[in-house]
Design a protein around this motif. Structure first.
Motif, PDB file in Angstrom:
ATOM      1  N   ARG A 117      79.423  69.846-144.723  1.00  0.00           N
ATOM      2  CA  ARG A 117      77.978  70.067-144.716  1.00  0.00           C
ATOM      3  C   ARG A 117      77.262  68.747-144.436  1.00  0.00           C
ATOM      4  O   ARG A 117      77.615  67.704-144.992  1.00  0.00           O
ATOM      5  N   GLN A 118      76.263  68.823-143.561  1.00  0.00           N
ATOM      6  CA  GLN A 118      75.372  67.700-143.289  1.00  0.00           C
ATOM      7  C   GLN A 118      73.952  68.190-143.531  1.00  0.00           C
ATOM      8  O   GLN A 118      73.498  69.151-142.916  1.00  0.00           O
ATOM      9  N   ILE A 119      73.242  67.529-144.441  1.00  0.00           N
ATOM     10  CA  ILE A 119      71.913  68.003-144.806  1.00  0.00           C
ATOM     11  C   ILE A 119      70.931  67.882-143.645  1.00  0.00           C
ATOM     12  O   ILE A 119      71.115  67.079-142.723  1.00  0.00           O
ATOM     13  N   ASP A 120      69.907  68.699-143.680  1.00  0.00           N
ATOM     14  CA  ASP A 120      68.713  68.480-142.870  1.00  0.00           C
ATOM     15  C   ASP A 120      67.726  67.723-143.759  1.00  0.00           C
ATOM     16  O   ASP A 120      67.688  67.912-144.971  1.00  0.00           O
ATOM     17  N   ALA A 121      66.936  66.835-143.163  1.00  0.00           N
ATOM     18  CA  ALA A 121      66.088  65.985-143.993  1.00  0.00           C
ATOM     19  C   ALA A 121      64.861  65.516-143.248  1.00  0.00           C
ATOM     20  O   ALA A 121      64.900  65.258-142.039  1.00  0.00           O
ATOM     21  N   ASN A 122      63.772  65.438-143.987  1.00  0.00           N
ATOM     22  CA  ASN A 122      62.557  64.752-143.569  1.00  0.00           C
ATOM     23  C   ASN A 122      62.005  64.147-144.855  1.00  0.00           C
ATOM     24  O   ASN A 122      61.209  64.778-145.554  1.00  0.00           O
ATOM     25  N   GLN A 123      62.461  62.946-145.177  1.00  0.00           N
ATOM     26  CA  GLN A 123      62.220  62.404-146.508  1.00  0.00           C
ATOM     27  C   GLN A 123      62.025  60.896-146.465  1.00  0.00           C
ATOM     28  O   GLN A 123      62.476  60.212-145.540  1.00  0.00           O
ATOM     29  N   LEU A 124      61.336  60.404-147.492  1.00  0.00           N
ATOM     30  CA  LEU A 124      61.049  58.980-147.604  1.00  0.00           C
ATOM     31  C   LEU A 124      61.355  58.508-149.012  1.00  0.00           C
ATOM     32  O   LEU A 124      60.850  59.080-149.992  1.00  0.00           O
ATOM     33  N   THR A 125      62.195  57.480-149.109  1.00  0.00           N
ATOM     34  CA  THR A 125      62.483  56.849-150.384  1.00  0.00           C
ATOM     35  C   THR A 125      61.612  55.607-150.542  1.00  0.00           C
ATOM     36  O   THR A 125      61.531  54.784-149.624  1.00  0.00           O
ATOM     37  N   THR A 126      60.977  55.473-151.692  1.00  0.00           N
ATOM     38  CA  THR A 126      60.258  54.243-152.038  1.00  0.00           C
ATOM     39  C   THR A 126      60.908  53.667-153.290  1.00  0.00           C
ATOM     40  O   THR A 126      61.201  54.401-154.239  1.00  0.00           O
ATOM     41  N   ALA A 127      61.146  52.363-153.272  1.00  0.00           N
ATOM     42  CA  ALA A 127      61.874  51.744-154.376  1.00  0.00           C
ATOM     43  C   ALA A 127      61.375  50.319-154.595  1.00  0.00           C
ATOM     44  O   ALA A 127      60.802  49.698-153.692  1.00  0.00           O
ATOM     45  N   LEU A 128      61.610  49.829-155.792  1.00  0.00           N
ATOM     46  CA  LEU A 128      61.204  48.477-156.154  1.00  0.00           C
ATOM     47  C   LEU A 128      62.261  47.866-157.066  1.00  0.00           C
ATOM     48  O   LEU A 128      62.727  48.510-158.013  1.00  0.00           O
ATOM     49  N   THR A 129      62.664  46.627-156.757  1.00  0.00           N
ATOM     50  CA  THR A 129      63.650  45.896-157.554  1.00  0.00           C
ATOM     51  C   THR A 129      63.088  44.528-157.920  1.00  0.00           C
ATOM     52  O   THR A 129      62.404  43.895-157.108  1.00  0.00           O
ATOM     53  N   THR A 130      63.378  44.089-159.133  1.00  0.00           N
ATOM     54  CA  THR A 130      63.054  42.726-159.543  1.00  0.00           C
ATOM     55  C   THR A 130      64.282  42.098-160.174  1.00  0.00           C
ATOM     56  O   THR A 130      65.077  42.790-160.814  1.00  0.00           O
ATOM     57  N   ARG A 131      64.456  40.791-159.976  1.00  0.00           N
ATOM     58  CA  ARG A 131      65.614  40.083-160.492  1.00  0.00           C
ATOM     59  C   ARG A 131      65.193  38.762-161.132  1.00  0.00           C
ATOM     60  O   ARG A 131      64.195  38.153-160.735  1.00  0.00           O
ATOM     61  N   LEU A 132      66.017  38.334-162.094  1.00  0.00           N
ATOM     62  CA  LEU A 132      65.925  36.987-162.656  1.00  0.00           C
ATOM     63  C   LEU A 132      67.247  36.296-162.376  1.00  0.00           C
ATOM     64  O   LEU A 132      68.297  36.724-162.870  1.00  0.00           O
ATOM     65  N   ILE A 133      67.213  35.230-161.577  1.00  0.00           N
ATOM     66  CA  ILE A 133      68.421  34.514-161.183  1.00  0.00           C
ATOM     67  C   ILE A 133      68.336  33.099-161.735  1.00  0.00           C
ATOM     68  O   ILE A 133      67.353  32.384-161.504  1.00  0.00           O
ATOM     69  N   SER A 134      69.362  32.691-162.481  1.00  0.00           N
ATOM     70  CA  SER A 134      69.369  31.371-163.099  1.00  0.00           C
ATOM     71  C   SER A 134      69.387  30.279-162.031  1.00  0.00           C
ATOM     72  O   SER A 134      70.221  30.306-161.122  1.00  0.00           O
ATOM     73  N   GLU A 135      68.466  29.327-162.146  1.00  0.00           N
ATOM     74  CA  GLU A 135      68.435  28.193-161.213  1.00  0.00           C
ATOM     75  C   GLU A 135      69.574  27.223-161.481  1.00  0.00           C
ATOM     76  O   GLU A 135      69.973  26.454-160.609  1.00  0.00           O
ATOM     77  N   GLU A 136      70.148  27.277-162.688  1.00  0.00           N
ATOM     78  CA  GLU A 136      71.203  26.332-163.049  1.00  0.00           C
ATOM     79  C   GLU A 136      72.544  26.695-162.436  1.00  0.00           C
ATOM     80  O   GLU A 136      73.236  25.844-161.879  1.00  0.00           O
ATOM     81  N   ASP A 137      72.942  27.975-162.522  1.00  0.00           N
ATOM     82  CA  ASP A 137      74.271  28.357-162.043  1.00  0.00           C
ATOM     83  C   ASP A 137      74.250  29.509-161.028  1.00  0.00           C
ATOM     84  O   ASP A 137      75.296  29.952-160.562  1.00  0.00           O
TER      85      ASP A 137
END
Length: 265
Positions: A117-137
């Motif tokens: 099966r292969q879906i039919d689609a007319n769709q939009l994903t909206t997403a948001l990511t935030t990260r904290l990355i250590s400057e030391e390592d």
């Protein structure tokens, strides 16, 4: 089953844009018994285009928390998918099932495993990511993401003839959070909220603790509405360089029974 594609990745220091065009062709050769069960056709096939657009932005700033310097990012992302409808009710189904809805499912071009099966689609994903990355390592100490799919049309392709289509509207909200408070502790949580039913679809919590250089202890809890509520404990404890103790206890809270238990060396 073949799916050749053309993609044009465009990117800059703070953005990316990837239009993609794929063509999926799938064919079956059925013996007489399977062909009879499939409406009499012994060589069914399906052919359709799959178009998508994946785009995102990167914003970052330096922040200080408890005397430690971090790089804080903000990463909005959109993913548009268009697949025309093809009637697949007459195609066989050998190894195709629905995928578990999760963060990764927001950016896939099919919600089913396998080629049947292969879906039919007319769709939009909206997403948001935030990260904290250590400057030391350079370690990622926090990653938090939230996203949702907007279905502009009903998705009519289903696994079975009597199954209703996926209605237009919005999917469940999907939220994932990963925290590494120390080099040995990792905590991950997932949450899904259905805005139509106004209740949670999924609650998942996973923790991991590293023992020495090679040992690990895992503890998890998982609840999926109308399907399962489970806890999972596992470990690997190194006794010396050659020998380790291993174990797992996987228990279903809703069924009140052990799913799997393992102990070994």
């Amino acid at each position: 089953d073949v799916k050749p594609f053309l993609a044009l990745p465009l990117e800059g220091p703070s953005w990316y844009l990837t239009p993609k065009l794929a063509w999926r062709y799938t064919a079956w050769e059925l013996d007489d018994e399977l062909a009879a069960a499939n409406g009499g056709e012994d060589s069914p096939s399906r052919s359709l285009p799959i178009t998508s657009l994946d785009a995102g932005l990167f914003f970052d700033r330096q922040v200080e928390i408890a005397g430690e310097s971090f790089l804080n990012t903000l990463e909005p992302r959109i993913y548009y998918l268009h697949v025309p409808y093809r009637d697949q009710s007459g195609l066989p189904r050998f190894d195709t099932n629905p995928m578990t809805f999760s963060w990764g499912q927001l950016f896939r071009d099919n919600r089913y495993t396998g080629p049947d099966r292969q879906i039919d689609a007319n769709q939009l994903t909206t997403a948001l990511t935030t990260r904290l990355i250590s400057e030391e390592d350079g370690r990622e100490r926090l990653a938090a993401s939230i996203g949702q799919i907007h279905y502009f049309d009903d998705s009519r392709v289903t696994l079975n003839r009597n199954q209703p289509p996926l209605a237009a509207g919005r999917s469940s909200w999907v939220a994932d959070v990963g925290v590494a408070p120390t080099d040995r502790w990792t905590i991950n949580a997932s949450y899904q909220w259905d805005p139509k039913e106004r209740r949670e679809d999924l609650i998942s919590l996973r923790t991991r603790y590293l023992l020495g250089d090679r040992g690990v202890v895992n503890l998890g809890y998982r609840y999926r509405r109308d399907l399962a509520e489970q806890v999972d404990f596992s470990f690997l404890y190194p006794v010396n360089r050659e020998w380790s103790l291993v174990g797992r206890y996987y228990y279903s809270l809703d069924e009140r029974k052990v799913i799997e238990s393992i102990a070994g060396v």
